[in-house]
Design a protein around this motif. Structure first.
Motif, PDB file in Angstrom:
ATOM      1  N   ILE A   8      -9.918   6.148 -32.588  1.00  0.00           N
ATOM      2  CA  ILE A   8      -8.972   6.588 -33.621  1.00  0.00           C
ATOM      3  C   ILE A   8      -9.597   6.242 -34.969  1.00  0.00           C
ATOM      4  CG2 ILE A   8      -6.710   6.170 -34.676  1.00  0.00           C
ATOM      5  CD1 ILE A   8      -5.569   5.685 -31.906  1.00  0.00           C
ATOM      6  N   THR A   9      -9.793   7.266 -35.820  1.00  0.00           N
ATOM      7  CA  THR A   9     -10.428   7.008 -37.113  1.00  0.00           C
ATOM      8  C   THR A   9      -9.458   7.201 -38.288  1.00  0.00           C
ATOM      9  OG1 THR A   9     -11.241   9.279 -37.076  1.00  0.00           O
ATOM     10  CG2 THR A   9     -12.759   7.570 -36.306  1.00  0.00           C
ATOM     11  N   ALA A  10      -8.246   7.670 -37.992  1.00  0.00           N
ATOM     12  CA  ALA A  10      -7.205   7.763 -39.039  1.00  0.00           C
ATOM     13  C   ALA A  10      -5.857   7.969 -38.368  1.00  0.00           C
ATOM     14  CB  ALA A  10      -7.492   8.926 -39.991  1.00  0.00           C
ATOM     15  N   VAL A  11      -4.811   7.560 -39.059  1.00  0.00           N
ATOM     16  CA  VAL A  11      -3.441   7.768 -38.570  1.00  0.00           C
ATOM     17  C   VAL A  11      -2.559   8.096 -39.766  1.00  0.00           C
ATOM     18  CG1 VAL A  11      -3.021   5.243 -38.611  1.00  0.00           C
ATOM     19  CG2 VAL A  11      -1.488   6.711 -37.295  1.00  0.00           C
ATOM     20  N   HIS A  12      -1.641   9.052 -39.568  1.00  0.00           N
ATOM     21  CA  HIS A  12      -0.748   9.411 -40.667  1.00  0.00           C
ATOM     22  C   HIS A  12       0.556   9.985 -40.117  1.00  0.00           C
ATOM     23  CE1 HIS A  12      -0.007  10.145 -44.915  1.00  0.00           C
ATOM     24  NE2 HIS A  12       0.601  11.262 -44.550  1.00  0.00           N
ATOM     25  N   GLY A  13       1.665   9.570 -40.714  1.00  0.00           N
ATOM     26  CA  GLY A  13       2.973   9.998 -40.211  1.00  0.00           C
ATOM     27  C   GLY A  13       3.747  10.824 -41.210  1.00  0.00           C
ATOM     28  N   HIS A  14       4.804  11.428 -40.716  1.00  0.00           N
ATOM     29  CA  HIS A  14       5.752  12.129 -41.592  1.00  0.00           C
ATOM     30  C   HIS A  14       7.171  11.772 -41.174  1.00  0.00           C
ATOM     31  CE1 HIS A  14       7.567  15.073 -44.193  1.00  0.00           C
ATOM     32  NE2 HIS A  14       8.345  15.406 -43.176  1.00  0.00           N
ATOM     33  N   LEU A  15       7.961  11.332 -42.157  1.00  0.00           N
ATOM     34  CA  LEU A  15       9.357  10.960 -41.904  1.00  0.00           C
ATOM     35  C   LEU A  15      10.256  11.856 -42.737  1.00  0.00           C
ATOM     36  CD1 LEU A  15       8.621   7.184 -42.251  1.00  0.00           C
ATOM     37  CD2 LEU A  15       9.442   8.251 -40.149  1.00  0.00           C
ATOM     38  N   GLU A  61       3.118  18.428 -41.437  1.00  0.00           N
ATOM     39  CA  GLU A  61       3.011  17.502 -42.581  1.00  0.00           C
ATOM     40  C   GLU A  61       2.172  16.285 -42.198  1.00  0.00           C
ATOM     41  OE1 GLU A  61       3.846  18.009 -45.767  1.00  0.00           O
ATOM     42  OE2 GLU A  61       4.322  19.995 -44.974  1.00  0.00           O
ATOM     43  N   ALA A  62       2.411  15.769 -40.984  1.00  0.00           N
ATOM     44  CA  ALA A  62       1.635  14.604 -40.534  1.00  0.00           C
ATOM     45  C   ALA A  62       0.153  14.959 -40.436  1.00  0.00           C
ATOM     46  CB  ALA A  62       2.162  14.119 -39.174  1.00  0.00           C
ATOM     47  N   VAL A  63      -0.144  16.139 -39.897  1.00  0.00           N
ATOM     48  CA  VAL A  63      -1.546  16.530 -39.698  1.00  0.00           C
ATOM     49  C   VAL A  63      -2.227  16.812 -41.044  1.00  0.00           C
ATOM     50  CG1 VAL A  63      -3.059  18.309 -38.716  1.00  0.00           C
ATOM     51  CG2 VAL A  63      -1.175  17.378 -37.356  1.00  0.00           C
ATOM     52  N   ASP A  68      -6.303  15.049 -44.929  1.00  0.00           N
ATOM     53  CA  ASP A  68      -6.564  14.637 -46.324  1.00  0.00           C
ATOM     54  C   ASP A  68      -7.118  13.225 -46.371  1.00  0.00           C
ATOM     55  OD1 ASP A  68      -5.882  16.761 -47.772  1.00  0.00           O
ATOM     56  OD2 ASP A  68      -3.991  15.951 -48.592  1.00  0.00           O
ATOM     57  N   LYS A  69      -6.410  12.353 -45.660  1.00  0.00           N
ATOM     58  CA  LYS A  69      -6.769  10.928 -45.657  1.00  0.00           C
ATOM     59  C   LYS A  69      -8.170  10.707 -45.075  1.00  0.00           C
ATOM     60  CE  LYS A  69      -4.686   6.784 -43.603  1.00  0.00           C
ATOM     61  NZ  LYS A  69      -3.472   6.322 -42.896  1.00  0.00           N
ATOM     62  N   ALA A  70      -8.500  11.499 -44.031  1.00  0.00           N
ATOM     63  CA  ALA A  70      -9.787  11.303 -43.347  1.00  0.00           C
ATOM     64  C   ALA A  70     -10.903  12.107 -44.019  1.00  0.00           C
ATOM     65  CB  ALA A  70      -9.649  11.729 -41.889  1.00  0.00           C
TER      66      ALA A  70
END
Ligand code: UT7
Length: 329
Positions: A8-15, A61-63, A68-70
């Motif tokens: 796992i090289t990045a993680v991102h969530g959407h709430l 949105e999470a993806v 973006d982050k990665a």
């Protein structure tokens, strides 16, 4: 040539923005903040409101945030796997809709359904694609709009669930990090305790099934509770034993967030102190396929490269299992 591992090289969530508090639930059904807090640990959960919004919107949105982050372009993604029990439609797969909405054009995609264990099953499946050496950028999304299958007149279930999505990026590595091992099991006889009665090929929707409120989650809470504790702790301990990992060498236990009492009992059985157990159930409730990646996202800053993590889940099916992960960054 040695096979790569999948890290796992990045993680991102959407709430979703809307916060459904215990106080608001008190106005909807015969319950109290005190009952919900002491019996489940939940204080609030997120609800996706708005016409035309579904699981894929949260997933997309999470993806998008993840890529973006990665620093990964959508056209670099090879494969998108979505774990969900609340697909936008029976078909096509929600993963396809997520890819479309996130501008991912060069990937193949499909969904997996293993109920609350779905994210773990999907992570292992996706990891084997990466380990094959053929796929370099793989996205696993856990996403559920649980509010679409919760009966808000049933106090036994409506207090438990929330909506959310969270995604991880998997990439190959030659280092000793990533998805190391796993242990899974399924017992189909458990379906009697946790299922949705109508809407499938067994009982297609009719006016009668709607009148009988059969398109919602049906759960026998106590039976599920008992199995959840023994099976999550059992699978985790078996996995740790097989890989010679004593509880002291665990940096974190990352349990599915269904009930605070299940989380605490699982940790106790495994000999893992509370301060090493990831918990965010108070904020989000049970988001089904999003619980485990949301924990990783919330605790990301506290994670260090090489940390030993045990991820464990139990859910409808019954399905359960555990993954041993070495954090990669
Ligand atoms: O993620 C998928 C897997 N799911 C799980 O792991 C969930 C597992 N189960 C649970 O978390 C718990 O069983 C529940 C939270 C669902 C229920 O907690 P419990 O401690 O097992 O309660 P219970 O079902 O034994 O009910 C105790 C009492 C009952 O009243 P009586 O019969 O004792 O008068 C219920 O009617 O609590 C009552 N009750 C409530 N009271 C106020 C049930 N729900 C509520 C409520 N507010 N929301």
């Amino acid at each position: 040539m040695t096979r790569p591992r999948a890290a796992i090289t990045a993680v991102h969530g959407h709430l979703p923005d809307y916060i459904l508090t215990n106080q608001e639930l008190e106005q909807m059904v015969d319950t109290t903040d005190e009952w919900i807090s002491t019996r489940t640990g939940i204080k609030e959960r997120r609800i996706l409101k708005g016409e035309g919004l579904a699981t894929s919107d949260m997933g997309a949105e999470a993806v998008k945030g993840l890529l973006d982050k990665a620093g990964v372009r959508p056209d670099e993604v090879d494969f998108v796997l979505c774990a969900t029990v609340t697909p936008d439609m029976k078909f096509p797969a929600t993963a396809n809709l997520i890819s479309h909405k996130a501008g991912i054009l060069n990937a193949f995609s499909y969904d997996m359904n293993a109920a609350c264990s779905g994210f773990l099953y999907a992570l292992t499946t996706a990891a084997s694609f990466v380990e094959s050496g053929k796929y370099k950028k793989v996205v696993v999304v856990g996403a559920d709009k649980m509010s679409s299958i919760v009966d808000y007149t049933d106090r036994q279930t409506c207090v438990l669930f929330g909506d959310a999505a969270c995604a991880v990026l998997l990439e190959p590595t030659t280092e000793e990090v990533g998805v190391m091992d796993h242990q899974f099991a399924t017992d189909g006889s458990g379906y009697v305790h946790l299922h949705m009665k109508a809407g499938g090929s067994l009982k297609p929707p009719t006016y009668d099934t709607i009148d009988a409120r059969e398109h919602y989650i049906y759960q026998e809470g106590q039976a599920v509770f008992k199995f959840a504790v023994t099976k999550m702790a059992g699978a985790s301990l078996d996995l740790m034993k097989a890989n010679n990992i004593p509880a002291e060498e665990l940096a974190w236990l990352v349990p599915h967030q269904a009930n605070m009492r299940i989380i605490e009992a699982t940790g106790r059985r495994m000999g893992v102190p509370n301060e090493k157990v990831m918990v965010n159930i108070q904020k989000y409730g049970n988001t089904t396929n999003a619980t485990i990646p949301l924990c990783l996202w919330d605790y990301e800053k506290q994670l260090n490269k090489g940390d030993n993590l045990i991820l464990t889940a139990f859910g409808g099916g019954f399905t359960w299992g555990a993954i041993w992960l070495k954090w990669a960054y």
